[in-house]
Design an enzyme around this catalytic site. Sequence first.
Site, PDB file in Angstrom:
ATOM      1  N   HIS A 122      80.377  51.949  38.002  1.00 21.09           N
ATOM      2  CA  HIS A 122      80.464  51.906  36.538  1.00 21.09           C
ATOM      3  C   HIS A 122      81.756  51.239  36.085  1.00 21.09           C
ATOM      4  CE1 HIS A 122      82.953  55.363  37.599  1.00 21.09           C
ATOM      5  NE2 HIS A 122      83.495  55.297  36.393  1.00 21.09           N
ATOM      6  N   ASP A 124      84.488  51.873  32.809  1.00 19.35           N
ATOM      7  CA  ASP A 124      84.809  53.027  31.971  1.00 19.35           C
ATOM      8  C   ASP A 124      84.216  52.858  30.577  1.00 19.35           C
ATOM      9  OD1 ASP A 124      86.188  54.437  33.922  1.00 19.35           O
ATOM     10  OD2 ASP A 124      88.092  53.451  33.463  1.00 19.35           O
ATOM     11  N   HIS A 273      83.758  50.086  39.218  1.00 20.02           N
ATOM     12  CA  HIS A 273      84.389  50.817  40.313  1.00 20.02           C
ATOM     13  C   HIS A 273      83.541  52.018  40.700  1.00 20.02           C
ATOM     14  CE1 HIS A 273      86.003  52.653  36.610  1.00 20.02           C
ATOM     15  NE2 HIS A 273      86.117  53.773  37.305  1.00 20.02           N
ATOM     16  N   ARG A 289      94.859  59.287  33.805  1.00 16.56           N
ATOM     17  CA  ARG A 289      94.314  58.009  33.347  1.00 16.56           C
ATOM     18  C   ARG A 289      94.753  57.694  31.929  1.00 16.56           C
ATOM     19  NH1 ARG A 289      87.816  56.990  32.756  1.00 16.56           N
ATOM     20  NH2 ARG A 289      88.037  58.505  31.090  1.00 16.56           N
TER      21      ARG A 289
END
Length: 316
Positions: A122, A124, A273, A289
């Site tokens: 996917h 983000d 990723h 993150r």
Amino acid sequence: MTTDRTTAGIEVNPVAGHIGAEITGVDLAGDLDDAQVAAIKAAVLRWKVVFFRGQELDHSGHVAFARRFGELVVLGRRGKASPPDVPEIETTADRLELGGRFGMEHDEWLRRRRHTLLRGWHCDHGARVDPPAATILRAETVPPYGGDTTWSNLAAAYAGLSAPVREFVDGLRAEHRLGVGYQPRPGDDAYVRHLLDHQVASVHPLVRVHPETGERVLFVNGYYLEQITDVSRAESRAILDMLLEQAVRPEYTVRFRWEPGSVAFWDNRATIHLAPSDNVVGFPRIMHRVMLAGDVPVGVDGKPSEPIVGTQPGRW
């Protein structure tokens, strides 16, 4: 090791043929000058994901570093693991809470989301009309082994298609929807009800033009994408499987072994990723993150993505 570039004391060392470079000679917690920032940005655009090791960033330093590259995303909702006084940071240990909110153990929730080999790949927030431009992930605590992350270069994957296939996919668009691949539990499923009440979906070009490099990017992923516009479900499945298998061919990927103090900075517009599924039981994996706000993707025909439900540009 081959050094790709040296600028302002920074060395950029590629680690794979199409994607990934390790950057040395810079303290991300320090006061970076404009030349250093420009060198890091150029490396991200060239190599799609860059890695730093041995960094001593705290939450405020992480945010300050990210702000040198753009506007930061502030999520409307985070879990208990995220620092309450730093709204720009999401701690990935929050994900361990998600299954419990819907009456499932975390492992079951993951199995229902990643029920095929390609589902976990996917970008983000790809169901949004304006997915983040980039993500900066910092490792605080990692297991002694396992827990690696893998990225793939979607510009290289597009370039690797044969010319007739590139021409074919250039004109297609597809619906990206949150939770589209989830496999429901028998009977009542609280997560399904949550998805129905909080839908997020957009129509994106299947090939987007990168706003900074001009590259054509194969805008596919395994988690949000299931239906090509004006194409039957059966045909969509065959086309998307072929494109996603192309996107994650080993030669277009890089895998990173995390250490405490490692930082990965990737272009969310040009990569997908795969989060690890081999975390070692009994050992924590704590990652933080920060995401940079992105733009609305534009296709080869110049037409931008369109929101369907639950998403507006710039509004999180």
